[in-house]
Design a protein around this motif. Structure first.
Motif, short mmCIF file in Angstrom:
data_model
loop_
_atom_site.label_atom_id
_atom_site.label_comp_id
_atom_site.label_asym_id
_atom_site.label_seq_id
_atom_site.Cartn_x
_atom_site.Cartn_y
_atom_site.Cartn_z
N SER A 46 -56.56 13.41 48.19
CA SER A 46 -55.83 13.59 46.94
C SER A 46 -55.96 15.01 46.40
N ASN A 47 -57.01 15.70 46.82
CA ASN A 47 -57.27 17.05 46.29
C ASN A 47 -56.86 18.18 47.23
N VAL A 48 -56.81 17.93 48.54
CA VAL A 48 -56.47 19.01 49.46
C VAL A 48 -55.02 19.43 49.32
N GLY A 49 -54.20 18.57 48.73
CA GLY A 49 -52.80 18.93 48.53
C GLY A 49 -52.61 20.15 47.66
N PHE A 50 -53.60 20.46 46.82
CA PHE A 50 -53.55 21.66 45.97
C PHE A 50 -53.35 22.91 46.82
N ALA A 51 -54.09 23.01 47.94
CA ALA A 51 -53.97 24.17 48.82
C ALA A 51 -52.59 24.22 49.46
N GLY A 52 -52.09 23.08 49.90
CA GLY A 52 -50.77 23.04 50.51
C GLY A 52 -49.68 23.45 49.55
N ALA A 53 -49.76 22.97 48.30
CA ALA A 53 -48.75 23.32 47.30
C ALA A 53 -48.83 24.81 46.96
N ALA A 54 -50.05 25.33 46.82
CA ALA A 54 -50.21 26.75 46.50
C ALA A 54 -49.73 27.62 47.64
N GLY A 55 -50.05 27.25 48.89
CA GLY A 55 -49.61 28.02 50.04
C GLY A 55 -48.10 28.00 50.20
N ALA A 56 -47.49 26.85 49.97
CA ALA A 56 -46.03 26.75 50.07
C ALA A 56 -45.34 27.60 49.01
N SER A 57 -45.89 27.60 47.80
CA SER A 57 -45.32 28.43 46.74
C SER A 57 -45.44 29.91 47.09
N LEU A 58 -46.56 30.28 47.70
CA LEU A 58 -46.76 31.67 48.10
C LEU A 58 -45.71 32.10 49.14
N LEU A 59 -45.32 31.17 50.01
CA LEU A 59 -44.34 31.46 51.06
C LEU A 59 -42.91 31.23 50.60
N LEU A 100 -59.89 23.61 49.11
CA LEU A 100 -59.92 24.09 47.72
C LEU A 100 -60.12 25.60 47.67
N GLY A 101 -60.94 26.12 48.60
CA GLY A 101 -61.10 27.57 48.68
C GLY A 101 -59.80 28.26 49.03
N LEU A 102 -59.04 27.68 49.96
CA LEU A 102 -57.73 28.24 50.30
C LEU A 102 -56.79 28.20 49.11
N GLY A 103 -56.82 27.09 48.38
CA GLY A 103 -55.94 26.97 47.22
C GLY A 103 -56.22 28.05 46.19
N ILE A 104 -57.49 28.30 45.91
CA ILE A 104 -57.85 29.34 44.95
C ILE A 104 -57.41 30.71 45.46
N LEU A 105 -57.58 30.94 46.77
CA LEU A 105 -57.14 32.21 47.36
C LEU A 105 -55.64 32.39 47.21
N PHE A 106 -54.86 31.36 47.53
CA PHE A 106 -53.41 31.45 47.44
C PHE A 106 -52.95 31.74 46.01
N VAL A 107 -53.59 31.08 45.05
CA VAL A 107 -53.23 31.30 43.65
C VAL A 107 -53.54 32.73 43.23
N ASN A 108 -54.68 33.26 43.71
CA ASN A 108 -55.04 34.64 43.36
C ASN A 108 -54.13 35.66 44.04
N LEU A 109 -53.65 35.34 45.25
CA LEU A 109 -52.75 36.26 45.94
C LEU A 109 -51.38 36.34 45.26
N TYR A 110 -50.99 35.25 44.66
CA TYR A 110 -49.67 35.22 44.01
C TYR A 110 -49.79 34.36 42.76
N SER A 111 -50.15 34.97 41.65
CA SER A 111 -50.46 34.23 40.42
C SER A 111 -49.25 33.49 39.86
#
Length: 281
Positions: A46-59, A100-111
């Motif tokens: 339920s929580n790993v989806g955060f990284a997927g959503a953040a990465g998709a938004s970045l792309l 979760l670490g990837l999600g935080i990274l993706f958000v920081n790369l593209y706020s």
């Protein structure tokens, strides 16, 4: 036809419809999650989806596509971790930490994607679009159809995996398929009730039902009934008292679980009281 006041608005009808789909499919999967002692895996998916959503938004991709893709890929990795409870939980924890670490990274790369990604964590049951409702309905129907097809072997493997393997059942394949269904259900539920509160549907009703009955068929029926009552009650409460719907659903889920836990403990208390204060003959 005269609707109740809270159903006169389309967004409320969408909320009830989407929550009903999630309650049925999510709680049915959740019953086997509790039976198989995979609550941590459900929480992680339920929580790993955060990284997927953040990465998709970045792309520049639809966050929902990233959410589904990342959750299903994580489910496969969890299945490869094996069936040993200790090793499985360590692997699930590492996957959760990494995602979760990837999600935080993706958000920081593209706020600019922060709002969309963080919104995934909390969901918006009162903001369901026609497209999301359609996706929720289709996903829940597919999950339930596959779960019905898998029901007998999955029940056997969940209750006694060594015996099921001895009978020739493909326990490893069943575990993989179950985790994929759990992942798909989690990805469906997260945009509606949020990743942080999906436990309210996946675990709460099933845990309460298993406290009241040990039979799988009646336990499943009771689990789905409780999940529907919690979802409908939470949405109705949020309308009348102006609290977040997810919070209301979570509080109802906890209250029913607590009631189930207390009722299952009562016979033990009575036996203890009788031993401490025997009736004089």
């Amino acid at each position: 036809m005269t609707w109740p006041a809270l159903l006169e608005m389309q967004f409320m009808r969408h909320a009830f419809a989407a929550a009903s789909c999630i309650a049925i499919a999510g709680s049915a999967i959740g019953y086997f999650v509790v039976l198989r002692r995979q609550a941590f895996a459900a929480h992680a998916l339920s929580n790993v989806g955060f990284a997927g959503a953040a990465g998709a938004s970045l792309l520049g991709i639809d966050p929902l596509l990233g959410l589904f893709g990342f959750v299903l890929a994580s489910a496969v990795l969890m299945a490869l971790a094996g069936e040993n409870v200790g090793q499985r939980d360590i692997s699930v924890g590492m996957i959760l930490m990494f995602s979760l670490g990837l999600g935080i990274l993706f958000v920081n790369l593209y706020s600019a994607n922060a709002d969309a990604a963080i919104g995934i964590l909390f969901g918006s049951v009162l903001g369901i679009s026609d497209e999301q409702l359609h996706m929720t309905l289709v996903t829940s129907l597919v999950v339930m159809a596959l779960l019905i097809l898998m029901f007998r072997p999955l029940r056997f493997a969940s209750l006694n995996a060594p015996a099921a393997r001895g009978r020739g059942l493909p326990v490893t394949a069943l575990n993989l398929m179950f985790l994929l269904l759990l992942g798909a259900t989690a990805a469906m539920a997260v945009p509606v009730i949020g990743s942080l509160l999906s436990f309210a549907i996946f675990i709460g009703p099933a845990a309460a039902a298993q406290a009241w009955t040990g039979r799988v068929a009646s336990g499943l029926a009771l689990t789905i009934t409780l999940a529907l009552l919690e979802s409908w009650g939470g949405i109705a409460a949020s309308y009348y008292i102006n609290w977040p719907a997810s919070s209301c659903i979570a509080m109802l889920s906890f209250a029913i679980y607590a009631l189930g836990w207390l009722s299952s403990r009562r016979p033990r208390w009575r036996r203890s009281a009788r031993r401490a204060h025997p009736v004089a003959s």
